[in-house]
Design an enzyme around this catalytic site. Structure first.
Site, PDB file in Angstrom:
ATOM      1  CD  GLU A  73      -2.214  -2.196   1.196  1.00 60.49           C
ATOM      2  OE1 GLU A  73      -1.028  -2.576   1.461  1.00 60.49           O
ATOM      3  OE2 GLU A  73      -3.088  -2.948   0.849  1.00 60.49           O
ATOM      4  CG  HIS A 142      -9.660  -7.009   8.343  1.00 58.87           C
ATOM      5  ND1 HIS A 142      -8.923  -7.336   9.348  1.00 58.87           N
ATOM      6  CD2 HIS A 142      -9.362  -6.991   7.126  1.00 58.87           C
ATOM      7  CE1 HIS A 142      -7.827  -7.895   8.467  1.00 58.87           C
ATOM      8  NE2 HIS A 142      -8.171  -7.758   7.382  1.00 58.87           N
TER       9      HIS A 142
END
Lengths: 343, 325
Positions: A73, A142
């Site tokens: 990322e 998450h």
């Protein structure tokens, strides 16, 4: 007669479109409209998107414009920002915004601050998009909502669509905007269909960033929300209407810059305020709304303190019964409304 | 000009009968160009490195010398202004490393792209920002290149993306600029600079991976000045062969104190990228004469500064160039 009626009717009739398809169509149209637009992220190309939001785009536009990245990322967000500095218009997808934390330096320090630091010499026309907030059973790492984190930073625009019209119009606006835009989607909304008016289906339909929408008129209390919670507010309002309580439901649509004027006008009318969000309470979207209401003219019209309905201040648990009670439910919204109205 | 002066002096000398020794050489006697042997570069995953001979024309020599001198004086002035508290906050000086900036600029084209970290004043100058706008920015004036809003680490120009404050963050940005070059198909390259301290950053390895996968026209350049802030390379890196750290990316190790060496290596690297072979890595071995920044405590600088000053003096970048002109 029916056939003749159809022939004479102009334009497309309203149709049911899921949020996922609305996002897909918006990206497709913007990719077609401007050669500089491209999409990169994990699984966006050959897999058709982790949540199938980019279904069909790689097949149509190819490797140059739909790019699968490795699971890095910080690297690919930086590459996306650099390409925006050099004149392209990237859409950088984070598989969820939880992973954007690995890249947050590039979002804030490289993208958000650059236009100001360069005194307008260097713009960064990038969109960071992906699902945000709670999902179903994905547990603590998450499930975080990043609306407050990104909403805190000058230099960013932050939008949080609820329905298909929001998703389509705001994504088109975000891609056309020359500023870095954080586009917070919601995984649980992807499959939900909404009616799209024929105006909303047009290729140049955009929803302005920075303007909230009043989804339901009411005069007893103002409910302000964003993303999935807007639906919960409308459901709560429907139940409360049977008890004679008319709620005005405001869909923020944009977190930053926040449309406080719409909220103020509503509070001046209803005299009561409840904010509803999925994220944690401390330093959250609701906290900001309450502070700004206090600072503005609407404070004098409040008949009771404003109340925030938020996610519970804990990392998201796994067990379903715990998870269900960690996010605002319709009964929580109704309870807060009644408490505020003292009924 | 010299011819006129020398003729005039010669003329007056013979008239007065005095003997005046002036330069007997005329302007036309200066050689237009000279060829030099330069230090051969160590290479990694390359059959052949940059050439070990180069030609320097008179104009180039004077231009490089002048540019390096201006950069040196600008940095020393910034040092002075900082001590007077007219420049505030961060001020990372580039003196000692001038040959890197000038050599790189000589090896690329003006419409190529460049991005570096916070030791950026030199590159800001070579990329076209006048000294006045740089010093105005450092002193927080609206005549500065970023109207005083950026400061030392945030100066920008056409095809120059700063000036970046976060160690290593500029490298993925540089790879992104290279992606844009490839996307547009304009055969431009992007030079992405970082230091020996940044060379251990994870995001740099992420950039190497994607640049190699997608064959981005990116020249990764590590300016190895032997110290990451106050920490020597041996104490920071398990592998100090920075030109090899790209693993699958070919690398060259270059004498960063020799402007001609840097120029030839940069030209070689730019040709490599433009031919579509993908990224390449260069390590420039150089040295800075100041501490990491002006707000550094003095003692570590003095400790290593004193010892190495005499060792390094012989390799002062513009003295090398001056002696050959």
């Amino acid at each position: 007669m029916a056939a003749l009626r159809c022939f004479l009717r102009s334009g497309k009739p309203a149709m049911e479109v899921t949020v996922r398809d609305a996002l897909n169509q918006a990206m497709d149209e913007e990719l077609e409209r401007d050669d500089r637009v491209f999409l990169l992220g994990e699984e966006v190309a050959q897999y058709d998107g982790a949540y199938k939001v980019s279904r069909g785009l790689w097949k149509k536009y190819g490797d140059k414009r739909i790019i699968d990245t490795p699971i890095t990322e910080m690297g690919f967000a930086g590459i996306a920002v650099g390409s925006a500095m050099a004149g392209l218009r990237p859409i950088c997808e984070f598989m969820t915004f939880n992973f954007s934390m690995q890249a947050i330096d590039q979002v804030i320090n490289s993208a958000a601050k650059t236009y100001y630091m360069s005194a307008g010499l260097q713009s960064v026309p990038i969109v960071f998009r992906g699902p945000n907030g709670a999902s179903a059973g994905v547990a603590a790492q998450h499930s975080q909502c990043f609306a407050a984190w990104y909403g805190h930073c000058p230099g960013l625009k932050v939008v949080s669509p609820w329905n298909s019209e929001d998703a389509r119009g705001l994504l088109k606006s975000a891609i056309r905007d020359d500023n870095p835009v954080v586009f917070l989607e919601n995984e649980l909304m992807y499959g939900v269909p909404f009616e799209l008016s024929e105006e909303a289906q047009s290729k140049d339909f955009t929803v302005p960033i920075g303007k909230a929408k009043i989804e339901r008129q009411g005069n007893h209390i103002t409910l302000v929300s964003h993303s999935r919670m807007v639906g919960h507010c409308l459901d709560a309002a429907a139940v409360l209407a049977k008890e004679g309580i008319e709620c005005e439901v405001i869909n923020l649509r944009t977190i930053r810059p926040m449309d406080i004027e719409t909220i103020e006008a509503s509070v001046i009318k209803t005299n009561h305020l409840v904010t509803v969000e999925g994220g944690w309470p401390q330093f959250g979207v609701g906290a900001e709304i309450c502070a700004r209401i206090m600072e503005g003219p609407a404070f004098n019209y409040l008949d009771a303190p404003a109340v925030r309905v938020t996610g519970v201040d804990i990392p998201m648990p796994y067990a379903k019964i715990l998870e269900d009670h960690s996010v605002p439910q319709i009964k929580d919204i109704m309870f807060s409304v009644k408490k505020t109205l003292n009924v | 000009m010299l011819t006129i002066v020398s003729n005039a002096l010669r003329g007056s000398a013979s008239k007065n009968g005095t003997r005046l020794v002036v330069s007997a050489r005329s302007y036309a006697d200066f050689t237009p160009q000279v060829s030099f042997d330069i230090k051969r570069c160590d290479v990694h995953r390359l059959d052949q490195g940059p050439p070990d001979k180069t030609v320097l024309t008179r104009e180039q020599g004077l231009q490089y010398y002048r540019t390096m001198q201006v950069m040196r004086r600008m940095e020393l002035k910034a040092d002075q202004l900082y001590k007077q508290k007219i420049i505030r906050g961060f001020c990372h000086l580039y003196d000692g490393q001038e040959a890197c900036a000038v050599g790189i600029e000589a090896g690329i084209k003006p419409d190529d792209h460049l991005i570096t970290a916070y030791r950026a004043h030199g590159y800001t100058y070579t990329r076209g920002v006048p000294v006045k706008e740089i010093l105005a920015e450092l002193t927080g004036r609206k005549g500065g290149v970023a109207k005083g809003k950026g400061g030392s680490m945030h100066m920008y120009a056409k095809h120059f993306y700063g000036g970046n404050g976060i160690v290593g963050a500029q490298v993925p940005l540089g790879a992104g600029v290279a992606l844009a070059c490839k996307y547009h198909g304009n055969s431009q390259v992007c030079v992405a600079l970082y230091g020996d301290g940044a060379a251990n950053q994870g995001q740099i390895f992420e950039s190497y991976n994607m640049a190699a996968l997608w064959k981005l026209p990116c020249i990764f350049i590590c300016e190895n000045n032997k110290y990451g802030m106050g920490t020597s390379v041996e104490r920071a890196s398990a592998n100090t062969d920075y030109y090899k750290r790209g693993d699958f990316i070919p690398g060259i190790r270059v004498d960063g104190m020799d402007v001609l060496c840097v120029r030839e290596a940069t030209k070689f690297a730019a040709d490599y990228c433009r031919s579509g072979k993908g990224p390449i890595l260069m390590e420039l071995q150089t040295y800075r004469y100041h501490g990491h920044s002006m707000s550094d405590p003095g003692s570590p600088v003095l400790l290593y500064g004193c010892c190495s000053f005499f060792l390094v003096r012989g390799t002062n970048p513009w003295i090398k160039l001056k002696s050959v002109s």
